[in-house]
Design a protein around this motif. Structure first.
Motif, mmCIF file in Angstrom:
data_model
loop_
_atom_site.group_PDB
_atom_site.id
_atom_site.type_symbol
_atom_site.label_atom_id
_atom_site.label_comp_id
_atom_site.label_asym_id
_atom_site.label_seq_id
_atom_site.Cartn_x
_atom_site.Cartn_y
_atom_site.Cartn_z
ATOM 1 N N LYS A 116 0.836 -1.206 0.000
ATOM 2 C CA LYS A 116 0.000 0.000 0.000
ATOM 3 C C LYS A 116 0.872 1.256 0.000
ATOM 4 N N ASN A 117 1.885 1.258 0.878
ATOM 5 C CA ASN A 117 2.779 2.417 0.952
ATOM 6 C C ASN A 117 3.466 2.692 -0.382
ATOM 7 N N ASN A 118 3.631 1.635 -1.167
ATOM 8 C CA ASN A 118 4.299 1.801 -2.449
ATOM 9 C C ASN A 118 3.329 2.034 -3.600
ATOM 10 N N GLY A 119 2.091 2.279 -3.241
ATOM 11 C CA GLY A 119 1.134 2.721 -4.262
ATOM 12 C C GLY A 119 0.303 1.623 -4.910
ATOM 13 N N VAL A 120 0.402 0.384 -4.408
ATOM 14 C CA VAL A 120 -0.387 -0.697 -5.018
ATOM 15 C C VAL A 120 -1.856 -0.567 -4.611
ATOM 16 N N LYS A 121 -2.739 -0.706 -5.597
ATOM 17 C CA LYS A 121 -4.181 -0.639 -5.332
ATOM 18 C C LYS A 121 -4.867 -1.903 -5.846
ATOM 19 N N ILE A 174 6.867 -4.898 -9.190
ATOM 20 C CA ILE A 174 7.611 -6.158 -9.228
ATOM 21 C C ILE A 174 8.138 -6.450 -7.826
ATOM 22 N N ILE A 175 8.057 -7.720 -7.451
ATOM 23 C CA ILE A 175 8.699 -8.140 -6.204
ATOM 24 C C ILE A 175 9.722 -9.207 -6.576
ATOM 25 N N THR A 176 10.958 -8.999 -6.137
ATOM 26 C CA THR A 176 12.008 -9.940 -6.500
ATOM 27 C C THR A 176 13.001 -10.043 -5.347
ATOM 28 N N VAL A 203 7.096 0.280 -15.479
ATOM 29 C CA VAL A 203 7.183 -0.296 -14.137
ATOM 30 C C VAL A 203 7.557 0.797 -13.140
ATOM 31 N N LYS A 204 6.727 0.924 -12.084
ATOM 32 C CA LYS A 204 6.911 2.037 -11.151
ATOM 33 C C LYS A 204 7.792 1.658 -9.974
ATOM 34 N N ARG A 205 7.697 0.404 -9.526
ATOM 35 C CA ARG A 205 8.369 0.056 -8.280
ATOM 36 C C ARG A 205 8.854 -1.392 -8.306
ATOM 37 N N LYS A 220 17.525 4.583 -8.069
ATOM 38 C CA LYS A 220 16.837 5.547 -7.203
ATOM 39 C C LYS A 220 15.446 5.867 -7.755
ATOM 40 N N GLY A 221 14.470 5.885 -6.858
ATOM 41 C CA GLY A 221 13.116 6.234 -7.284
ATOM 42 C C GLY A 221 12.321 5.056 -7.802
ATOM 43 N N ARG A 222 13.002 3.975 -8.165
ATOM 44 C CA ARG A 222 12.265 2.808 -8.678
ATOM 45 C C ARG A 222 12.428 1.588 -7.769
ATOM 46 N N ASP A 223 13.666 1.333 -7.349
ATOM 47 C CA ASP A 223 13.954 0.109 -6.602
ATOM 48 C C ASP A 223 14.053 0.395 -5.104
ATOM 49 N N VAL A 224 13.395 -0.437 -4.310
ATOM 50 C CA VAL A 224 13.496 -0.287 -2.846
ATOM 51 C C VAL A 224 13.774 -1.653 -2.226
ATOM 52 N N TRP A 225 14.406 -1.625 -1.044
ATOM 53 C CA TRP A 225 14.680 -2.890 -0.354
ATOM 54 C C TRP A 225 13.467 -3.329 0.458
#
Ligand code: WTA
Length: 650
Positions: A116-121, A174-176, A203-205, A220-225
């Motif tokens: 949710k925090n990453n914008g998924v709806k 994407i989750i990887t 792809v946003k995140r 930066k801005g796309r990939d998060v841990w």
């Protein structure tokens, strides 16, 4: 939790089967009542709306639920401390992880917050490309909890395959993970995603779990841990995440699978029907008993993992064992070590795995007890009698029923199988249809083969052979192919009128046991993985020097089917071995290593009819070394080519 719809005797099976045909809506309504709904189906009129012409298939439409409340929340009252997932790592020296239902609830809620925090709806597509780690199951369930649509892609697919799927599904999330362990190898998952994303700027995140901590690029801005995002949630306080209310017919996931033409298609399953069906089949086929340990060795990247590692077992409050590694590492006794370590009761695996383990002989079985096993299962391809007996005697010690489960990505769950210990097993036969399933056999011209219409309620008397169809819907069936409903109609509902066509050939004995003999279309089954010949041909044809190619299957001792490619080159290659390697590399890049041909024969032409159609039947015979039975070749454009190909056979 008990399962009132668990069939206990052979007589009951026959009775329930009859009832399920006489009044399908009542049959499914009675099962559906045993789930946790926000708005539950009350009357038979709410159960099913359908026609196979469009096709339009709706189960429990208008009823509301969230599948994760059934897979997690409803077990919290009595089973909070029951293990939901047991995870055995690739490295046997490393610690296992056990997540109780309570812990699973906590982790899924946490990760749903991250999404949710990453914008998924609700309704967004999330591509999940991970190894077999508990976080894969958590990601799948969190996606379902928030109402997003997951599309898990098997870790063996290439960047190009992922890109094709991302584009088709328009997946913005994407989750990887950094990398995965597989035996003594490390697979760089994030870097494959990076390659795929060169084509997918929408792809946003990308959320990246750290696992083997191999170096990865992070944009930066796309990939998060993953871990950083979890920390943020921890500081937010309240970890609970109320599940999104879904209509029974809202999509739950997309899973891409190969067909006989073109690119893989995105099979769509929905929330309500899939939940009821995976649970019903899990409880009945394996005869699951509370407290047992269920070990399905599939990867969650395939339908078997979706249905019988995650949704079926968890919706039944079962303990599901998830294994990161491979059966042959550190040695070929790994499965048996796991069975003994956790005292596994149900083992569900693929014939190809059994055949590869059989080839190691009895050594790896030395010192293994295997006394906890109660039920054995197979899935994904026909099992040969030799492997069946080995499984029965060496692993099951002659005591365990074997369920040979026939089904498909499109069917969502098991369709034809014995019920462990309740209905009889027969080597190499899937045996009887489950109550609720109405198989029917047709010949090539679309005529129903006499005595094979299950809905007549008559029990078979004759041996018959035909193409396997299903004439009535079941809750777990596919609803559409993502973004292209017409493709769904053409593929499954147009070959035979008013029937779902499976693509499989089938034999039925006089006692009513079905034996699935394999695909009758241009789909291969290599080590239990579905691969379209057209897909492999398209990849081979991308190689610079290739003019044309034709791909067929041939019997392979371990893999079930091997891939045989006949290839015409622009000019004769000076170093054929190197050219072969190049072609294999091209296929690996475009699809993945699982689609690599086992044999590549260079030919100067292909057997074609005067209208230019490749005669695959002839190529198949050559690949199978059935050259005495090539049949009539006089209608070919150039009959001479057949002799040349036969001479050069590999
Ligand atoms: C084949 C896997 C014989 C069949 C669950 C089907 C089987 C295809 C069996 C689906 C079985 C699956 N006996 N053949 N018990 N189970 N198949 O979509 O050809 O990966 O059409 O689903 O596997 O493969 P899929």
């Amino acid at each position: 939790m008990s399962y009132p719809y668990q069939i206990k005797t052979l007589a009951q099976y026959h009775q329930v089967y009859r009832e399920s045909i006489e009044n399908p809506s009542k049959f499914w309504l009675d099962i559906a009542r045993h789930f946790k709904w926000r708005k539950q189906p009350e009357t038979t009129s709410e159960v099913l709306t359908w026609n196979f012409e469009q096709p339009l298939i709706e189960w429990f439409k208008g009823c509301k639920l969230n599948i994760t409340e059934n897979c997690i929340d409803r077990h919290l009252e009595h089973d909070a401390n029951t293990p939901a997932l047991i995870w055995e790592p690739n490295d046997p020296e490393e610690h296992q992880r056990i997540l109780t239902y309570k812990e699973l609830h906590f982790k899924v809620c946490q990760f749903a917050h991250v999404l949710k925090n990453n914008g998924v709806k609700k309704g967004d597509r999330i591509c999940i490309y991970m190894g077999m780690v508990p976080e894969l199951a958590i990601a799948v369930l969190a996606s379902a909890r928030i109402g997003a649509i997951h599309s898990v892609v098997f870790g063996g697919f290439s960047a190009q395959s992922i890109a094709d799927r991302l584009i088709d599904a328009q997946a913005e999330f994407i989750i990887t993970q950094d990398g995965a362990y597989r035996g003594n190898k490390e697979i760089p998952l994030k870097s494959v995603i990076d390659d795929a994303l060169l084509q997918c700027s929408f792809v946003k995140r990308v959320i990246v779990l750290t696992h083997n901590r191999m170096p990865v690029s992070m944009i930066k801005g796309r990939d998060v841990w993953w871990e950083n995002e979890i920390k943020k949630v921890e500081t937010q306080g309240n970890p609970d995440f109320p599940a999104e209310e879904m209509d029974a017919e809202d999509p739950l996931f997309i899973l891409y699978t190969s067909g006989s033409t073109g690119k893989p298609k995105g099979v769509v399953h929905t929330c309500g029907g899939y939940m009821v069906y995976t649970n019903y089949t899990f409880v009945n086929v394996f005869q699951y008993q509370k407290g047992e340990i269920h070990f399905c060795t599939a990867d969650i990247g395939w339908i078997t993992g979706h249905s019988y590692i995650v949704y079926g077992p968890l919706s039944a409050g079962a303990t599901s064992l998830m294994f990161e590694g491979i059966p042959t590492w550190p040695d070929a006794g790994r499965f048996w070590d796991i069975v003994d370590k956790y005292r596994v009761n149900i083992l569900y695996t693929a014939p190809t795995a059994l055949r590869s383990l059989m080839a190691f002989g009895n050594g790896p079985l030395q010192g293994k007890e295997l006394t906890s096993l109660r039920v054995l299962g197979t899935v994904g391809e026909p099992i040969n009698e030799e492997a069946w007996h080995w499984y029965h005697e060496k692993i099951g010690k002659g005591k365990c029923p074997i369920v040979d489960t026939w089904w498909q990505t499109e069917t969502g769950g098991i369709m034809i199988s014995n019920l462990a210990g309740v209905t009889p097993h027969k080597p190499a036969h899937a045996t009887y249809p489950l109550p609720g399933i109405q198989p029917i056999l047709v010949d090539e011209n679309g005529h129903v083969i006499a005595g094979t219409d299950a809905s007549t309620g008559e029990w078979p008397k004759e041996v018959v052979n035909g193409n396997l169809c299903v004439k009535f819907p079941w809750p777990g069936m596919l609803r559409t192919t993502f973004g292209d409903h017409e493709r769904c109609r053409l593929n499954y509902f147009s070959t035979y009128q008013e029937m779902y066509f499976t693509g499989d050939g089938c034999f039925r004995d006089k006692d009513g046991n079905y034996r699935i003999t394999g695909r009758v279309d241009d789909v291969l089954n290599v080590s239990g993985h579905r691969i379209g010949t057209a897909e492999v041909e398209n990849a081979i044809n991308m190689y610079t020097d290739v003019v044309e190619s034709a791909v067929v299957g041939y019997p392979h001792d371990i893999k079930g089917q091997g891939i045989y490619a006949f290839v015409i080159l622009q000019q004769t290659s000076e170093n054929q071995d190197l050219t072969r390697q190049d072609i294999l590399q091209t296929v690996t890049r475009l699809i993945g290593a699982i689609a690599k041909p086992d044999k590549i024969q260079f030919v100067s032409g292909l057997p074609k009819t005067r209208s230019g159609k490749i005669m695959r039947r002839i190529l198949r015979k050559i690949a199978e070394n059935e050259i005495q039975h090539l049949g009539d070749t006089t209608t070919l454009l150039d009959p001479g080519i057949v002799d040349e190909i036969v001479k050069g056979r590999l």
